[in-house]
Design a protein around this motif. Structure first.
Motif, PDB file in Angstrom:
ATOM      1  N   VAL A   1      -4.417   6.592   1.110  1.00 23.21           N
ATOM      2  CA  VAL A   1      -5.832   6.317   0.834  1.00 23.21           C
ATOM      3  C   VAL A   1      -6.540   5.912   2.130  1.00 23.21           C
ATOM      4  CG1 VAL A   1      -7.428   4.735  -0.340  1.00 23.21           C
ATOM      5  CG2 VAL A   1      -5.538   5.780  -1.612  1.00 23.21           C
ATOM      6  N   ILE A   2      -5.866   5.141   2.961  1.00 24.49           N
ATOM      7  CA  ILE A   2      -6.455   4.740   4.246  1.00 24.49           C
ATOM      8  C   ILE A   2      -6.726   5.982   5.106  1.00 24.49           C
ATOM      9  CG2 ILE A   2      -6.035   3.488   6.411  1.00 24.49           C
ATOM     10  CD1 ILE A   2      -4.410   1.444   4.658  1.00 24.49           C
TER      11      ILE A   2
ATOM     12  N   GLN B   1      -9.826   7.472   3.851  1.00 20.97           N
ATOM     13  CA  GLN B   1     -10.983   6.650   4.226  1.00 20.97           C
ATOM     14  C   GLN B   1     -11.399   6.901   5.668  1.00 20.97           C
ATOM     15  OE1 GLN B   1      -9.228   2.862   2.927  1.00 20.97           O
ATOM     16  NE2 GLN B   1     -10.920   2.597   1.504  1.00 20.97           N
TER      17      GLN B   1
ATOM     18  N   PRO C   1      -1.580   3.176  -1.022  1.00 19.07           N
ATOM     19  CA  PRO C   1      -2.625   2.653  -0.127  1.00 19.07           C
ATOM     20  C   PRO C   1      -2.626   3.308   1.245  1.00 19.07           C
ATOM     21  CG  PRO C   1      -0.894   0.994  -0.530  1.00 19.07           C
ATOM     22  CD  PRO C   1      -0.678   2.108  -1.499  1.00 19.07           C
ATOM     23  N   ARG C   2      -1.473   3.678   1.752  1.00 15.32           N
ATOM     24  CA  ARG C   2      -1.436   4.244   3.112  1.00 15.32           C
ATOM     25  C   ARG C   2      -2.171   5.585   3.182  1.00 15.32           C
ATOM     26  NH1 ARG C   2       2.982   5.369   5.816  1.00 15.32           N
ATOM     27  NH2 ARG C   2       2.705   4.159   7.723  1.00 15.32           N
TER      28      ARG C   2
ATOM     29  N   ILE D   1      -1.084  10.726   7.227  1.00 14.05           N
ATOM     30  CA  ILE D   1      -1.977   9.907   8.051  1.00 14.05           C
ATOM     31  C   ILE D   1      -2.174  10.556   9.428  1.00 14.05           C
ATOM     32  CG2 ILE D   1      -2.229   7.653   9.180  1.00 14.05           C
ATOM     33  CD1 ILE D   1      -0.467   6.604   6.740  1.00 14.05           C
TER      34      ILE D   1
END
Ligand SMILES: [Zn+2]
Lengths: 325, 307
Positions: free
Chosen positions: B184-185, B188, B181-182, B146
């Motif tokens: 994927v964020i 995004q 999900p993390r 991230i």
């Protein structure tokens, strides 16, 4: 007679004392068609004992015991929730690319007055339906259908409610060839893209990628004795302990219970189960989930779509700052 | 620490590191079993000169091979993650396993994120290190990923991820699943900023890594022969009780099934990336002919410093 609970069909190992007591109660009831006061008295006493035992056992279930409760064959499945909680349920089929996948059921419905898009993994309740639903293990088409329905919800500004009860995504040749990993990744991506409220509830087994594919929600609820894990305890044991018989130890180590997941901030709320688990009084469990979902939905009402999405993402980004030390 | 308010701090680190390879070492190719001379293997980018098998590469080596002049800075997450959040213990304590692995591999976790230039264009590259617990993805990997994605957004750079991972790190339980999900964020955020995200799948890319960021590239590239899939081959065989088809879950098989854009030989990877990045990021005809490889002139035209 005060007790109207249906006799249990399936008992778990650790429910053996309960099974014995209830067998005795049944026996006494057959004897007492005449209404013998002594027998009625004895039944009431035994019933009290059953409740005490249940309270004791269920207050301190081990992780492995919870795994068994979460997989209990009499536990209510998605279709039981759909029947009891949804009106005008209109299932919508197919991924528009390859097939319909009955492991994931979804469609339009009305939930306590609100139009919603509902999506759930279904394990099936008897041999025929288990085969039809592939034991709740979806192929890529299931996740692609889920994604399509989430996009439908986005288009019409309808809240999304997902029910998770799956051992995981299906491991098969066709599933891999048609992009199981990609289908799950896209489903997660769509969960995190939509501008509508997304509520998820883990009602039984939250099995790894197949679960998170539907559960990257604003609010994630979990039944008291449900489980949610990155890998099954059996799978974990065979990899890390190199022995499948260490599944009980792995279940403890994985911290897959609702109580631990709440502490970790992975789930938002635990929904209490009826005494002795959802499989004893399915209607009560279903109603409790309905109430919790309604409250969660009301809490998100009126929040602007962009904010809903930003908060959903923020919530997942913040996970991991609380440990269990 | 709050992800939304805290920012990535780039860590200055000039790296033109020569991997310490003693002259007299030989390695056996895992595929053709030929004994390969180390120097020869290194000069061939760790591709077997006999059978073309792509051996696994350490993360730092991959970054050197991709960036212009083998130069990059590493990006780290703004905060250290909790060490062993579940107090996990299998046959060994996870906390001990982590420390031992860190000592043995010389890296903090299974990912390194570097920023620099590729063909003169700024890029952030997240690379998995399979040597570190099978490249498994836990909190530290997710946070670094991230951080890399956000650094790309901040500097308007392209974001690239090179996966080499067996999947989620079981010792972090559900928190490893939450990296799906993390990450994927992260993807995004890059895509919503209008920046390219390129996924490069090296051997292996399976489990939770394949079911998240690795399959969401604007462009999906794989190395030849890489094992790519969601479920492990053994699990599939045990479930369906059938022998798996030849080449099942290999990059070539996936490409033929429509799951990948390109399979690129390691020798061609950097040039292919430069070509793709330039096509995406320099979309307009320029007034003059700019030769490939002449990144300085290109960047001057774009108002960027040359390399
Ligand atoms: Zn070879």
């Amino acid at each position: 007679m005060a007790d109207v609970r249906a006799p249990m069909r399936n008992f778990l190992d650790f429910e053996k004392p309960i099974a014995e007591l209830e067998a005795k109660i049944e026996e006494l009831r057959h004897l007492s068609s005449s209404g013998d006061l002594n027998i009625i008295d004895e039944v009431t006493k035994l019933q009290g004992k059953v409740d005490r035992e249940l309270r004791q056992i269920y207050a301190k279930l081990s992780a492995w015991q919870k795994v068994q409760v979460a997989r209990h064959p009499d536990r209510p499945h998605f279709t039981d929730y759909a029947k009891a909680l949804l009106e005008d349920m209109t299932p919508l089929a197919g991924d528009r690319g390859f097939a319909e996948d009955a492991a994931i059921i979804g469609g339009l419905a009305r939930f306590r007055g609100n139009s919603v898009v509902v999506i759930g993994t279904e394990k099936g309740a008897d041999t025929a339906s288990r085969v039809r639903h592939n034991f709740g293990m979806a192929h890529p088409e299931g996740y692609r259908k889920a994604r399509r329905l989430m996009e439908l919800a986005e288009r019409f500004r309808l809240p999304i409610v997902t029910f998770v009860d799956t051992p995981g995504a299906y491991p098969g040749i066709g599933a891999e060839e048609r992009g199981q990993a990609e289908a799950i990744a896209r489903s997660i991506e769509t969960c995190l893209s939509v501008h509508v409220p997304l509520l998820s509830v883990v009602i039984g087994e939250g099995g790894s990628g197949g679960a998170i594919a539907l559960a990257a929600g604003n609010t994630v609820l979990m039944l008291e004795h449900a489980i949610y894990s990155v890998i099954s305890p059996e799978g974990c044991a065979s990899i890390l302990w190199r022995r499948a018989d260490q599944a009980q130890v792995a279940a403890e180590a994985l911290r897959l219970t609702a109580q631990d997941l709440k502490k970790l901030g992975v789930i938002d709320r635990i929904v209490p189960e009826p005494l002795g688990g959802a499989h004893r009084e399915p209607e009560k469990a279903v109603a409790a989930v309905g109430d919790a979902l309604e409250a969660a939905l009301n809490a998100l009402r009126g929040i602007e779509g962009g904010v809903l999405r930003a908060r959903r993402r923020e919530k997942f980004l913040e996970i991991g700052q609380k440990g269990l030390a | 620490m709050n992800w939304i308010t805290n920012y990535v701090r780039p860590k200055l680190q000039q790296l033109v590191r020569k991997t310490d390879v003693p002259d007299n070492l030989w390695t056996k190719c895992p595929k053709c079993e030929q004994m390969l001379y180390h120097r020869e293997l290194e000069s061939n980018l760790y591709v077997c000169p006999k059978c073309d098998h792509h051996l696994r590469l350490r993360a730092a080596k991959r970054l050197e091979l991709l960036f212009d002049e083998a130069t990059y800075e590493t990006i780290e997450a703004p905060a250290e993650v909790l060490l062993d959040p579940l107090c996990f213990r299998d046959r060994k304590r996870y906390a001990d396993r982590l420390k031992e692995t860190q000592a043995a591999t010389n890296v903090k976790d299974a990912i390194i994120v570097g920023e620099g230039r590729i063909g003169g264009l700024s890029a952030v590259v997240a690379v998995f290190d399979f040597e570190f617990m099978g490249g498994s993805m836990g909190m530290a990997v997710g946070d670094a990923f991230i951080a890399g994605a956000r650094r790309a957004v901040e500097t308007q750079a392209s974001f690239l991820a090179i996966s080499s991972s067996g999947g989620a790190r079981m010792q972090e339980g559900i928190l490893s699943l939450m990296q799906l999900p993390r990450t994927v964020i992260g993807v995004q955020e890059v895509k919503e900023a209008g920046l390219p995200y390129i996924a490069i799948l090296a051997d292996p890319t399976t489990g939770g890594v394949s079911a998240s960021f690795a399959m969401l590239g604007d462009i999906q590239i794989a190395e030849p022969g890489a094992v790519i899939g969601f479920a492990g081959a053994r699990v599939i065989e045990e479930t369906i009780r059938q022998t798996l088809p030849d080449g099942f879950q290999r990059a070539e098989y996936l490409r033929d099934k429509g799951m990948l854009d390109l399979i690129v030989h390691r020798r061609e990877l950097r040039n292919t990336l430069i070509r793709i990045l330039r096509l995406i990021r320099n979309p307009l005809p320029s007034g003059q002919v700019v030769k490939i490889g002449d990144a300085g002139a290109w960047n001057a035209k774009r108002g960027r410093p040359g390399t």
